[in-house]
Scaffold this motif. Structure first.
Motif, short mmCIF file in Angstrom:
data_model
loop_
_atom_site.label_atom_id
_atom_site.label_comp_id
_atom_site.label_asym_id
_atom_site.label_seq_id
_atom_site.Cartn_x
_atom_site.Cartn_y
_atom_site.Cartn_z
N THR A 282 -0.94 6.48 -24.05
CA THR A 282 -0.65 7.89 -23.80
C THR A 282 -1.81 8.79 -24.16
O THR A 282 -2.13 9.75 -23.43
CB THR A 282 0.60 8.32 -24.59
N ASN A 283 -2.48 8.51 -25.26
CA ASN A 283 -3.48 9.44 -25.81
C ASN A 283 -4.92 9.13 -25.40
O ASN A 283 -5.80 9.98 -25.57
CB ASN A 283 -3.38 9.49 -27.33
N ALA A 284 -5.19 7.95 -24.88
CA ALA A 284 -6.53 7.66 -24.36
C ALA A 284 -6.67 8.43 -23.05
O ALA A 284 -5.94 8.19 -22.09
CB ALA A 284 -6.71 6.17 -24.14
N SER A 285 -7.60 9.38 -23.01
CA SER A 285 -7.69 10.34 -21.92
C SER A 285 -7.76 9.66 -20.55
O SER A 285 -8.64 8.84 -20.30
CB SER A 285 -8.92 11.22 -22.12
N GLY A 286 -6.82 10.03 -19.69
CA GLY A 286 -6.84 9.56 -18.32
C GLY A 286 -6.30 8.17 -18.10
O GLY A 286 -6.20 7.73 -16.94
N MET A 287 -5.93 7.45 -19.16
CA MET A 287 -5.52 6.07 -18.98
C MET A 287 -4.29 5.96 -18.10
O MET A 287 -4.21 5.08 -17.24
CB MET A 287 -5.29 5.40 -20.34
N LEU A 288 -3.32 6.84 -18.31
CA LEU A 288 -2.11 6.81 -17.50
C LEU A 288 -2.24 7.68 -16.25
O LEU A 288 -1.30 7.76 -15.45
CB LEU A 288 -0.90 7.23 -18.32
N HIS B 229 0.81 -1.22 0.00
CA HIS B 229 0.00 0.00 0.00
C HIS B 229 0.85 1.27 0.00
O HIS B 229 0.36 2.33 0.32
CB HIS B 229 -0.92 -0.02 1.23
N ARG B 230 2.11 1.16 -0.27
CA ARG B 230 2.97 2.33 -0.24
C ARG B 230 2.92 3.10 -1.54
O ARG B 230 2.58 2.56 -2.60
CB ARG B 230 4.40 1.92 0.09
N GLY B 231 3.32 4.36 -1.43
CA GLY B 231 3.47 5.36 -2.46
C GLY B 231 2.94 5.12 -3.85
O GLY B 231 1.92 5.65 -4.21
N ASP B 232 3.65 4.32 -4.62
CA ASP B 232 3.42 4.27 -6.06
C ASP B 232 1.99 3.90 -6.44
O ASP B 232 1.53 4.26 -7.51
CB ASP B 232 4.38 3.27 -6.70
N TYR B 233 1.31 3.15 -5.61
CA TYR B 233 -0.02 2.64 -6.00
C TYR B 233 -1.15 3.28 -5.21
O TYR B 233 -2.26 2.77 -5.17
CB TYR B 233 -0.03 1.11 -5.88
N SER B 234 -0.88 4.42 -4.61
CA SER B 234 -1.93 5.20 -3.97
C SER B 234 -2.69 5.98 -5.03
O SER B 234 -2.10 6.61 -5.91
CB SER B 234 -1.32 6.16 -2.95
N ASN B 235 -4.01 5.90 -4.97
CA ASN B 235 -4.89 6.69 -5.84
C ASN B 235 -4.60 6.49 -7.32
O ASN B 235 -4.58 7.43 -8.10
CB ASN B 235 -4.79 8.18 -5.47
N VAL B 236 -4.39 5.24 -7.72
CA VAL B 236 -4.29 4.97 -9.16
C VAL B 236 -5.65 5.25 -9.82
O VAL B 236 -5.72 5.49 -11.03
CB VAL B 236 -3.82 3.53 -9.46
N LEU B 237 -6.70 5.20 -9.03
CA LEU B 237 -8.03 5.61 -9.45
C LEU B 237 -8.53 6.69 -8.49
O LEU B 237 -8.38 6.55 -7.27
CB LEU B 237 -9.00 4.44 -9.42
N ASP B 238 -9.11 7.73 -9.02
CA ASP B 238 -9.73 8.76 -8.19
C ASP B 238 -11.09 8.25 -7.74
O ASP B 238 -12.03 8.16 -8.55
CB ASP B 238 -9.87 10.06 -8.98
N LEU B 239 -11.21 7.91 -6.47
CA LEU B 239 -12.46 7.36 -5.94
C LEU B 239 -13.21 8.36 -5.07
O LEU B 239 -14.05 7.98 -4.27
CB LEU B 239 -12.17 6.09 -5.13
N ARG B 240 -12.95 9.63 -5.23
CA ARG B 240 -13.64 10.64 -4.43
C ARG B 240 -14.98 11.00 -5.08
O ARG B 240 -15.07 11.18 -6.29
CB ARG B 240 -12.79 11.89 -4.29
N GLY C 159 -9.15 11.33 -28.26
CA GLY C 159 -8.82 10.57 -27.06
C GLY C 159 -9.84 10.70 -25.96
O GLY C 159 -9.65 10.13 -24.87
N ALA C 160 -10.93 11.42 -26.20
CA ALA C 160 -11.94 11.64 -25.16
C ALA C 160 -12.57 10.32 -24.73
O ALA C 160 -12.80 9.43 -25.55
CB ALA C 160 -13.02 12.59 -25.66
N PRO C 161 -12.87 10.18 -23.43
CA PRO C 161 -13.51 8.96 -22.95
C PRO C 161 -14.96 8.89 -23.41
O PRO C 161 -15.66 9.90 -23.46
CB PRO C 161 -13.42 9.09 -21.43
N LEU C 162 -15.41 7.69 -23.73
CA LEU C 162 -16.77 7.47 -24.21
C LEU C 162 -17.43 6.33 -23.45
O LEU C 162 -16.78 5.37 -23.06
CB LEU C 162 -16.78 7.14 -25.70
#
Length: 711
Positions: free
Chosen positions: A671-677, A28-39, A691-694
């Motif tokens: 890189t170009n699919a919005s938000g993927m990275l 649960h350390r650093g690198d994998y915190s908030n890989v998804l915004d769940l707020r 690249g907009a999400p659909l």
């Protein structure tokens, strides 16, 4: 007002700690915190069709949570989002919010900015409060129960005595009968929500036996007042200087009494030994993370972990008509809380990268409903796998169950890919006869002119009463629902298929589809591999011979030398010509994935796949070529980029030696699919030009096949 007091009032059972142990977990350390915004905080109980709040679930639970966004909900986890058999609804903005007070004065959590984290396998909130530190952690202990712990740490130099309580209220639906479905009740150890019976086929389904229940480990009193409740710890908590005390509770969602009886001892065990639950969960998630990140470049590891989190949050355990663990397309889209066949085949391949047992169960979940020769209604469909299964069968009032068509045949490929992860030959033995029956069904009911090339089509079913019904079912069977090649305006018609006695056993469209036959050639190859592994040498030889035959037909009948691409072809009676006038679609790359194209053909197809005016768009691999007169960048299967089709194209390029092209295009996709990275959810599809999400967020097969992409 209704009040309830725990029968075991006494000294409050608090765990003294010198530190919060979960903070030390390396998964649960650093690198994998908030890989998804769940707020997020919902404003209405019914989410929008495409829910804009991503959620966390685990172990196949049918409820999920997010992190709070509205300060008024601080101290609680957003939700839960519960699935009313087939449809997601918010129970509350934050049903269980902890409250602290000292000397009769509430401690206002909204006065500080909390640190909110989604981590592999848990949600965490941390509040710094005038010499106190409050940490909340939520993780799932089972397929029905989330375990929540509150750690109250005294960072000062004097003892602190605190009153602790919890509060929450229902976010009641606006319209009847859903509005009256939930009801609050105080219990001796917490609070529960019961649900009335509602049978709204397209919106809300309950049997009147469902329950959401909170059980506290410590003695509590609960008061219910209308749609809100208050739970108070029976005695105050004294936290010594530099000390920590912990409180524990369980939040359980079940569909019926049988589930509750089975879950009760599990909940009791979690409340007795919460550290064991945390340790098991952390170990499992460390394994997940290690397996999907091993060997990956650093800049792709967060995406891999996001893919795992997406798949696990979409995991639903056995319930209702669903007999095995399965992964739904998306918990955050109204219509996607069921299981689809080709979604399952693809999702299992990705899931096998971190949990082969879960991948095997997914495949079983669809084969549970394979039609058998004993079927009273449709014995002609013996071997068929229905398109989609849900919690309710049609006899139980479900409207989403679908047997009017199947889905593209990728099951043997899926089984073999799962087998390669842990070499469980017993799974091959279990699945082999079922796979053969499914494969045979295609040729028995979907080869109109018996020339060895199959067609998409429709079953004999009340839902396929008209020509248009059957054409739509055939398009659905392809998975590419509204692709131009299935337009009635372009001459697509339906043909009846009969058995030797003249009985209609199914329907075919009047064209032989290149993707279908490439898939079938590949399936024969994988059936041969499975047969060889099981020592069925004659079967293996037959399937390899038949695979080569179908591959030859695809090369001869479905490739147009003039344009250098593969297309569907007309029926033999109509000349067996490639249907080039319908434009190029990404299905023309499937022969490369299946390995049926010649080297020369593959080279020509590669030219289209790397051409920016064809398929090498900003986000590569639109479902319809940019050059096609039917290209529409945001219209479902008429242009948007789907990750499964990108996977097939990239894998095909890789297999024919175009590895540099595959790497370049895969990097462009990510890189170009919005938000993927970034921290945005993985989408159902993307606009190839912007690249907009659909469409649906948190889409499972996107996550699965990103994990499976070749390096």
């Amino acid at each position: 007002m209704r009040r309830s007091l725990s029968a075991a009032i006494g000294v409050v059972a608090l765990l003294p700690l010198t530190a919060v142990p979960a903070h030390a977990s390396p998964a649960h350390r650093g690198d994998y915190s908030n890989v998804l915004d769940l707020r997020g905080t919902p404003t209405t109980s019914e989410p929008p069709e495409f829910n804009d709040i991503s959620v966390f679930s685990d172990q196949g639970a049918w409820h999920a949570y997010a992190l709070p966004k509205d300060p008024a909900t601080y101290g609680g986890f957003t939700g839960p989002l519960y699935i009313a058999q087939e449809y997601p609804w918010w129970l509350s903005k934050a049903f269980s919010r902890i409250r602290l007070s000292e000397n009769g004065r509430p401690i206002d959590l909204s006065r500080t900015t909390p640190k909110l984290s989604s981590l592999p396998g848990l949600l965490r909130q941390v509040y710094e409060l005038d010499g106190l530190k409050l940490t909340l952690e939520l993780r799932f202990g089972s397929a029905h129960t989330a375990l929540v712990r509150a750690y109250v740490e005294n960072t000062g130099h004097r003892a602190r005595t605190l009153r602790v309580g919890w509060t929450g209220e229902l976010l009641r639906p606006d319209a009847e009968p859903m509005k009256s479905a939930p009801s609050l009740k105080a219990t001796g150890n917490g609070v529960q929500v019961d649900f009335a019976k509602v049978r709204k086929t397209w919106d809300y389904l309950t049997d009147g036996t469902e329950r959401f229940q909170i059980v506290h480990a410590e003695p509590v009193r609960t008061t219910v007042n209308g749609d809100s409740y208050s739970t108070d710890l029976a005695r105050p908590v004294t936290v010594r200087p530099r000390g920590t005390s912990a409180l524990t509770w369980a939040e359980t969602y079940t569909f019926n009494d049988a589930e509750r009886r089975a879950e009760a001892p599990a909940v009791a065990g979690m409340l007795r030994s919460p550290e064991r639950v945390a340790a098991r969960g952390d170990e499992r998630w460390r394994g997940y993370v290690a397996r999907v990140t091993r060997g990956l470049p650093a800049d792709r590891r967060r995406l891999a972990v996001k893919s795992v989190e997406t798949l696990v949050s979409n995991w639903r355990g056995p319930a209702g008509a669903i007999k095995h663990n399965g992964i739904t397309p998306s918990v955050t889209y109204k219509w996607f809380s069921g299981l689809w066949a080709w979604d399952t085949w693809k999702q299992a391949v990705g899931t096998a990268a971190f949990d082969p047992a879960l991948a095997r169960d997914q495949i079983r979940s669809m084969f549970d409903y394979q039609i058998t020769p004993r079927s009273k209604d449709r014995p002609q469909d013996a071997g068929m796998i229905p398109d989609a299964v849900f919690y309710n069968t049609p006899a139980e009032g479900g409207g989403n169950w679908n047997e009017r068509n199947s889905k593209p045949p990728l099951a043997a490929w899926s089984v073999w890919q799962v087998y390669l992860k842990d070499r469980d030959a017993s799974f091959l033995r279990e699945m082999y006869p079922k796979l053969v029956a499914y494969h045979d069904w295609w040729y028995r009911t979907r080869d109109h002119d018996h020339n060895g090339l199959a067609e998409y089509g429709a079953t004999v079913d009340p839902a396929n009463a008209t020509e248009e019904d059957r054409r739509q079912a055939a398009a659905w069977e392809s998975g590419m629902d509204n692709a131009p090649r299935f337009d009635a305006s372009l001459g697509v018609k339906m043909l009846a298929n009969t058995d030797a006695s003249g009985k209609v056993v199914g329907y075919s469209i009047n064209q032989e589809s290149v993707d279908l036959n490439a898939y079938l050639a590949a399936e024969k190859h994988y059936l041969a591999l499975i047969a060889s592994r099981l020592g069925k040498w004659s079967d293996a030889a037959r399937f390899e011979k038949d695979s080569a035959k179908v591959a030859g037909l695809v090369r001869a009948r479905m490739y147009d030398a003039k344009t250098g691409f593969f297309y569907d072809s007309s029926m033999s009676a109509d000349g067996g010509k490639t249907l080039t006038g319908r434009g190029r679609g990404i299905e023309g790359a499937i022969p490369l994935w299946a390995g049926v194209a010649s080297k020369q053909q593959a080279a020509s197809v590669r030219g289209k796949l790397v051409d920016p005016n064809e398929f090498a768009t900003k986000v590569p691999f639109p479902t319809v070529s940019k050059s096609s007169p039917y290209f529409q960048s945001t219209k479902y299967w008429r242009g948007p980029v789907w990750i499964d089709q990108a996977y097939f194209a990239l894998t095909g390029l890789h297999a024919y030696g175009y590895r540099a092209d595959a790497r370049t295009l895969a990097d462009r996709l990510r890189t170009n699919a919005s938000g993927m990275l970034g921290d945005r959810p993985l989408q159902e599809n993307y606009d190839p030009l912007t690249g907009a999400p659909l469409n649906s967020p948190n889409f499972s097969w996107s996550a699965a096949l990103l994990l499976a992409l070749p390096d």
